[in-house]
Design a protein around this motif. Structure first.
Motif, PDB file in Angstrom:
ATOM      1  N   TYR A 145       0.841  -1.212   0.000  1.00 52.20           N
ATOM      2  CA  TYR A 145       0.000   0.000   0.000  1.00 52.20           C
ATOM      3  C   TYR A 145       0.870   1.255   0.000  1.00 52.20           C
ATOM      4  CZ  TYR A 145      -3.465   3.442   1.461  1.00 52.20           C
ATOM      5  OH  TYR A 145      -4.277   4.549   1.534  1.00 52.20           O
ATOM      6  N   ILE A 146       1.888   1.268   0.867  1.00 52.00           N
ATOM      7  CA  ILE A 146       2.786   2.424   0.931  1.00 52.00           C
ATOM      8  C   ILE A 146       3.554   2.588  -0.372  1.00 52.00           C
ATOM      9  CG2 ILE A 146       4.836   3.352   2.088  1.00 52.00           C
ATOM     10  CD1 ILE A 146       3.815   1.921   4.648  1.00 52.00           C
ATOM     11  N   ASN A 147       4.022   1.492  -0.922  1.00 51.59           N
ATOM     12  CA  ASN A 147       4.803   1.548  -2.157  1.00 51.59           C
ATOM     13  C   ASN A 147       3.984   2.100  -3.313  1.00 51.59           C
ATOM     14  OD1 ASN A 147       5.706   0.013  -4.854  1.00 51.59           O
ATOM     15  ND2 ASN A 147       7.502   0.269  -3.539  1.00 51.59           N
ATOM     16  N   MET A 148       2.767   1.608  -3.457  1.00 47.77           N
ATOM     17  CA  MET A 148       1.925   2.046  -4.569  1.00 47.77           C
ATOM     18  C   MET A 148       1.555   3.519  -4.440  1.00 47.77           C
ATOM     19  SD  MET A 148       1.507  -0.624  -6.575  1.00 47.77           S
ATOM     20  CE  MET A 148       0.019  -0.386  -7.533  1.00 47.77           C
ATOM     21  N   ASN A 149       1.234   3.957  -3.239  1.00 42.84           N
ATOM     22  CA  ASN A 149       0.742   5.320  -3.037  1.00 42.84           C
ATOM     23  C   ASN A 149       1.840   6.355  -2.854  1.00 42.84           C
ATOM     24  OD1 ASN A 149      -2.427   5.381  -2.686  1.00 42.84           O
ATOM     25  ND2 ASN A 149      -1.714   3.474  -1.744  1.00 42.84           N
ATOM     26  N   VAL A 150       2.975   5.951  -2.304  1.00 48.74           N
ATOM     27  CA  VAL A 150       4.034   6.911  -1.993  1.00 48.74           C
ATOM     28  C   VAL A 150       5.213   6.792  -2.948  1.00 48.74           C
ATOM     29  CG1 VAL A 150       5.657   7.721  -0.234  1.00 48.74           C
ATOM     30  CG2 VAL A 150       3.363   6.944   0.441  1.00 48.74           C
ATOM     31  N   VAL A 151       5.757   5.590  -3.078  1.00 51.56           N
ATOM     32  CA  VAL A 151       6.957   5.401  -3.908  1.00 51.56           C
ATOM     33  C   VAL A 151       6.622   5.525  -5.390  1.00 51.56           C
ATOM     34  CG1 VAL A 151       8.850   3.836  -4.513  1.00 51.56           C
ATOM     35  CG2 VAL A 151       8.009   3.938  -2.154  1.00 51.56           C
ATOM     36  N   ILE A 152       5.641   4.762  -5.844  1.00 49.23           N
ATOM     37  CA  ILE A 152       5.237   4.815  -7.250  1.00 49.23           C
ATOM     38  C   ILE A 152       4.395   6.056  -7.527  1.00 49.23           C
ATOM     39  CG2 ILE A 152       3.923   3.625  -9.061  1.00 49.23           C
ATOM     40  CD1 ILE A 152       4.730   0.999  -7.789  1.00 49.23           C
ATOM     41  N   GLY A 153       3.653   6.508  -6.522  1.00 44.56           N
ATOM     42  CA  GLY A 153       2.829   7.694  -6.686  1.00 44.56           C
ATOM     43  C   GLY A 153       1.520   7.443  -7.386  1.00 44.56           C
ATOM     44  N   GLN A 154       1.061   6.194  -7.346  1.00 42.53           N
ATOM     45  CA  GLN A 154      -0.204   5.829  -7.984  1.00 42.53           C
ATOM     46  C   GLN A 154      -1.251   5.625  -6.889  1.00 42.53           C
ATOM     47  OE1 GLN A 154       0.066   2.460 -10.622  1.00 42.53           O
ATOM     48  NE2 GLN A 154      -2.101   1.952 -10.365  1.00 42.53           N
ATOM     49  N   GLU A 155      -2.259   6.455  -6.874  1.00 41.87           N
ATOM     50  CA  GLU A 155      -3.283   6.344  -5.832  1.00 41.87           C
ATOM     51  C   GLU A 155      -3.974   4.987  -5.913  1.00 41.87           C
ATOM     52  OE1 GLU A 155      -7.235   8.708  -4.177  1.00 41.87           O
ATOM     53  OE2 GLU A 155      -5.983   9.600  -5.754  1.00 41.87           O
ATOM     54  N   THR A 156      -3.877   4.242  -4.824  1.00 38.31           N
ATOM     55  CA  THR A 156      -4.383   2.872  -4.799  1.00 38.31           C
ATOM     56  C   THR A 156      -5.163   2.647  -3.520  1.00 38.31           C
ATOM     57  OG1 THR A 156      -2.383   2.166  -5.990  1.00 38.31           O
ATOM     58  CG2 THR A 156      -3.733   0.438  -5.009  1.00 38.31           C
ATOM     59  N   SER A 157      -6.365   2.096  -3.638  1.00 35.99           N
ATOM     60  CA  SER A 157      -7.215   1.862  -2.466  1.00 35.99           C
ATOM     61  C   SER A 157      -6.797   0.567  -1.768  1.00 35.99           C
ATOM     62  CB  SER A 157      -8.679   1.758  -2.894  1.00 35.99           C
ATOM     63  OG  SER A 157      -8.874   0.607  -3.699  1.00 35.99           O
ATOM     64  N   TRP A 158      -7.264   0.434  -0.521  1.00 36.49           N
ATOM     65  CA  TRP A 158      -6.979  -0.797   0.217  1.00 36.49           C
ATOM     66  C   TRP A 158      -7.598  -2.013  -0.468  1.00 36.49           C
ATOM     67  CZ3 TRP A 158      -3.361  -1.550   3.589  1.00 36.49           C
ATOM     68  CH2 TRP A 158      -2.895  -0.512   4.390  1.00 36.49           C
ATOM     69  N   SER A 159      -8.773  -1.837  -1.046  1.00 32.85           N
ATOM     70  CA  SER A 159      -9.416  -2.974  -1.721  1.00 32.85           C
ATOM     71  C   SER A 159      -8.591  -3.450  -2.903  1.00 32.85           C
ATOM     72  CB  SER A 159     -10.830  -2.588  -2.177  1.00 32.85           C
ATOM     73  OG  SER A 159     -10.792  -1.502  -3.093  1.00 32.85           O
ATOM     74  N   THR A 160      -7.998  -2.507  -3.622  1.00 32.71           N
ATOM     75  CA  THR A 160      -7.134  -2.884  -4.741  1.00 32.71           C
ATOM     76  C   THR A 160      -5.884  -3.594  -4.252  1.00 32.71           C
ATOM     77  OG1 THR A 160      -7.902  -0.999  -6.048  1.00 32.71           O
ATOM     78  CG2 THR A 160      -5.821  -2.012  -6.718  1.00 32.71           C
ATOM     79  N   VAL A 161      -5.322  -3.088  -3.150  1.00 36.60           N
ATOM     80  CA  VAL A 161      -4.129  -3.724  -2.585  1.00 36.60           C
ATOM     81  C   VAL A 161      -4.432  -5.153  -2.151  1.00 36.60           C
ATOM     82  CG1 VAL A 161      -2.546  -3.669  -0.614  1.00 36.60           C
ATOM     83  CG2 VAL A 161      -3.022  -1.573  -1.889  1.00 36.60           C
ATOM     84  N   PHE A 162      -5.582  -5.363  -1.521  1.00 40.19           N
ATOM     85  CA  PHE A 162      -5.965  -6.711  -1.120  1.00 40.19           C
ATOM     86  C   PHE A 162      -6.155  -7.617  -2.336  1.00 40.19           C
ATOM     87  CE2 PHE A 162      -7.006  -4.861   3.026  1.00 40.19           C
ATOM     88  CZ  PHE A 162      -6.535  -5.857   3.871  1.00 40.19           C
ATOM     89  N   SER A 163      -6.748  -7.068  -3.392  1.00 38.94           N
ATOM     90  CA  SER A 163      -6.982  -7.877  -4.594  1.00 38.94           C
ATOM     91  C   SER A 163      -5.686  -8.227  -5.311  1.00 38.94           C
ATOM     92  CB  SER A 163      -7.928  -7.140  -5.550  1.00 38.94           C
ATOM     93  OG  SER A 163      -7.306  -5.979  -6.078  1.00 38.94           O
ATOM     94  N   ILE A 164      -4.656  -7.392  -5.138  1.00 38.84           N
ATOM     95  CA  ILE A 164      -3.359  -7.653  -5.762  1.00 38.84           C
ATOM     96  C   ILE A 164      -2.460  -8.508  -4.867  1.00 38.84           C
ATOM     97  CG2 ILE A 164      -1.191  -6.589  -6.536  1.00 38.84           C
ATOM     98  CD1 ILE A 164      -2.794  -4.126  -7.349  1.00 38.84           C
ATOM     99  N   GLY A 165      -2.434  -8.157  -3.581  1.00 32.95           N
ATOM    100  CA  GLY A 165      -1.419  -8.725  -2.705  1.00 32.95           C
ATOM    101  C   GLY A 165      -1.866  -9.794  -1.742  1.00 32.95           C
ATOM    102  N   LEU A 166      -3.151 -10.151  -1.742  1.00 34.86           N
ATOM    103  CA  LEU A 166      -3.626 -11.174  -0.809  1.00 34.86           C
ATOM    104  C   LEU A 166      -4.513 -12.223  -1.450  1.00 34.86           C
ATOM    105  CD1 LEU A 166      -3.926 -12.269   2.083  1.00 34.86           C
ATOM    106  CD2 LEU A 166      -5.877 -10.718   2.368  1.00 34.86           C
TER     107      LEU A 166
END
Length: 199
Positions: A143-164
């Motif tokens: 979540y931190i990487n997508m939103n801060v490092v990459i700079g792509q606004e990403t919701s928690w639901s998207t993070v769960f769908s990608i990473g869990l």
């Protein structure tokens, strides 16, 4: 016994502990090359090895085996998934899962030590707790990487769908494999003495 040089106890580990710890580090590196592509976060056989390390070695040595693995990759050895390495891995979406290896091995080992686990059901419980720690580290960092490092606004639901969610069926099979390995080894008398000696 206290060390005569500084008055503090010196902690040592046995040959079996050292060799098993080194073996778990090596197996974590080898299993990084067994990849199932599932998007930005690839699935490997590593979590099975990590949980096995915790259950066999205990909290400290289990975590140590993964710290050594992490350091090996960060200094440039090609031990991460797909042969990647170097400090730049810190900025990738998957680095949180690598941190989670240490947490998973430690927690699995801690539960195994505290409750002196031997049954299949209790091994499953310890490894599920370890897997939870691994996934928690991975998802938070993703979540931190997508939103801060990459700079792509990403919701928690998207993070769960990608990473869990894509990993749940595979992780269940990997826990079953790890439980089977540990249970079989313990039934045949394999133990790693978790008591440290002092001199």
């Amino acid at each position: 016994m206290l060390s005569p040089t500084n008055g503090r106890p010196r902690v040592t580990i046995s040959i079996r502990q050292m060799t098993t710890t080194a073996l778990m580090t090596a197996l974590t590196a080898v299993s990084a090359y067994l990849i199932i592509p599932l998007g930005p976060v690839p699935a490997t056989m590593q979590s099975s090895v990590v949980l096995t390390a915790g259950a066999l070695l205990g909290s400290r040595l289990g975590a140590l085996s993964q710290v050594v693995y992490l350091v090996m990759g960060l200094i440039g050895l090609p031990v991460f998934a797909g042969g990647r390495s170097g400090p730049g891995i810190v900025l990738t979406p998957t680095f949180g899962y690598l941190i989670g290896f240490v947490a998973a091995a430690y927690l699995t080992g801690l539960i195994s030590e505290k409750y002196r686990i031997h049954s299949v059901s209790s091994l499953c419980g310890a490894m599920l707790a370890g897997l939870f720690a691994l996934m928690l580290c991975g998802i938070l960092y993703l979540y931190i990487n997508m939103n801060v490092v990459i700079g792509q606004e990403t919701s928690w639901s998207t993070v769960f769908s990608i990473g869990l969610l894509p990993f749940l069926p595979v992780e269940g099979l990997k826990i079953a494999l790890a439980v089977g390995v540990v249970y079989t080894l313990k039934r045949h008398g394999f133990t790693v003495d978790r008591e440290t000696s002092r001199c």
